[in-house]
Design an enzyme around this catalytic site. Sequence first.
Site, PDB file in Angstrom:
ATOM      1  N   PRO A  97      -0.884  -8.876   3.690  1.00  0.00           N
ATOM      2  CG  PRO A  97       1.142 -10.893   2.897  1.00  0.00           C
ATOM      3  CD  PRO A  97      -0.071 -10.230   2.568  1.00  0.00           C
ATOM      4  N   GLY A 101       6.197  -4.817   1.974  1.00  0.00           N
ATOM      5  CA  GLY A 101       6.070  -4.154   0.350  1.00  0.00           C
ATOM      6  C   GLY A 101       5.513  -4.673  -0.696  1.00  0.00           C
ATOM      7  N   GLY A 103       1.548  -3.265  -1.036  1.00  0.00           N
ATOM      8  CA  GLY A 103       1.123  -1.997  -1.227  1.00  0.00           C
ATOM      9  C   GLY A 103       0.059  -2.070  -0.050  1.00  0.00           C
ATOM     10  CB  SER A 104      -0.827  -3.324   3.448  1.00  0.00           C
ATOM     11  OG  SER A 104      -1.689  -3.458   3.996  1.00  0.00           O
ATOM     12  CB  SER A 105      -0.550   1.612   3.797  1.00  0.00           C
ATOM     13  OG  SER A 105       0.592   1.478   2.745  1.00  0.00           O
ATOM     14  CB  ALA A 106      -1.541   2.081  -1.244  1.00  0.00           C
ATOM     15  CB  ALA A 107      -4.340  -2.130  -1.119  1.00  0.00           C
ATOM     16  CG  ASP A 148       3.267   1.316  -3.374  1.00  0.00           C
ATOM     17  OD1 ASP A 148       4.133   1.483  -3.980  1.00  0.00           O
ATOM     18  OD2 ASP A 148       3.804   0.873  -1.495  1.00  0.00           O
TER      19      ASP A 148
END
Length: 319
Positions: A97, A101, A103-107, A148
């Site tokens: 999601p 928190g 880590g979506s953007s880093a992933a 992250d």
Amino acid sequence: MAKTAQGRASGKIILMGEHSVVYGKPAIALPFEAVEVLTTVTEGEGDLTVNCAFYDGLVHEMPKVYESLKHAIRFSLYRLGVSQNPAIKIEITSTIPAERGMGSSAAVAVSVARALFASYEKELTESELWDIAQSSEKIAHGNPSGVDVTTISREQSVYFVKGQPIEILDVDLPGYLVVADTGHIGHTLEAVQHVADWIDIENQGGADLYFSPQGHIEILGELVAASKEALLDRDINRLGKLMNRAQGYLYDLGVSDASLEHLVQTAREAGALGAKLTGGGRGGCMIALASSADQAHSIAQALEQEGASQTWIQSLAKV
Ligand code: MEV
């Protein structure tokens, strides 16, 4: 160039140390395998395009809000020595999601870099992956500590201190982590800024007599160091208590919110050994520590009954 290539990245969970990690204190973070981003790069015709849940179209026409993703694509291509817009299609699917928190953007940045390097059949070094993902995170989150990107790119649990060599943690606990999404978007940037503002006020001599944000940061750092010892001693009860204490300090710093507090309280009443927010806070996700699979399931059930939009359970035992 390979006809199709893929890159994957999991989410991450900060067990202890969010926010204080920005100020040089340690953090303990774990890869969160229950959620992932998968990027598929296919040789296409025409222009460079991207397809994801929020956007479908030309990379150079992506709206400003997707600047960090655009950067991850452009910077990867630059590092690959591809200067023109190549005729490739980038498809991104994610079960992480966004803005919770985890880590979506880093992933997304890590999986995009991995897929693009795989498609050009070039090796992606750790330091190249770090450069691409961390610079993309800077666009998404201002001045990220790097916890992250480190956790997600290394795919290992880490004891992370900004600017210091990474310490891999051998997590092997007889317990389970329950992760619950409040269903509300977290506000990492805003929460990080709020703490920075408190610290500025304190430095200018204007802080409350009974509240020292920098003192809170110090204590949070000590709680993380103690949590590392508890992890190494496999002392799950102590770890739970430390998580509870950390939540109190995070609340005082103003990075929790009513939805997180409610789920933290619910988890504790359902028998959790400890519960706290995870990541940037002010919405997003919380975590709870359980001593058995049965207990983890009943905590997850209680959290869902009390409004969690989604829950996950991750074993802390070594596989
Ligand atoms: C975000 O996942 C964690 C924070 O500590 C920010 C950071 O480390 O950059 C809130």
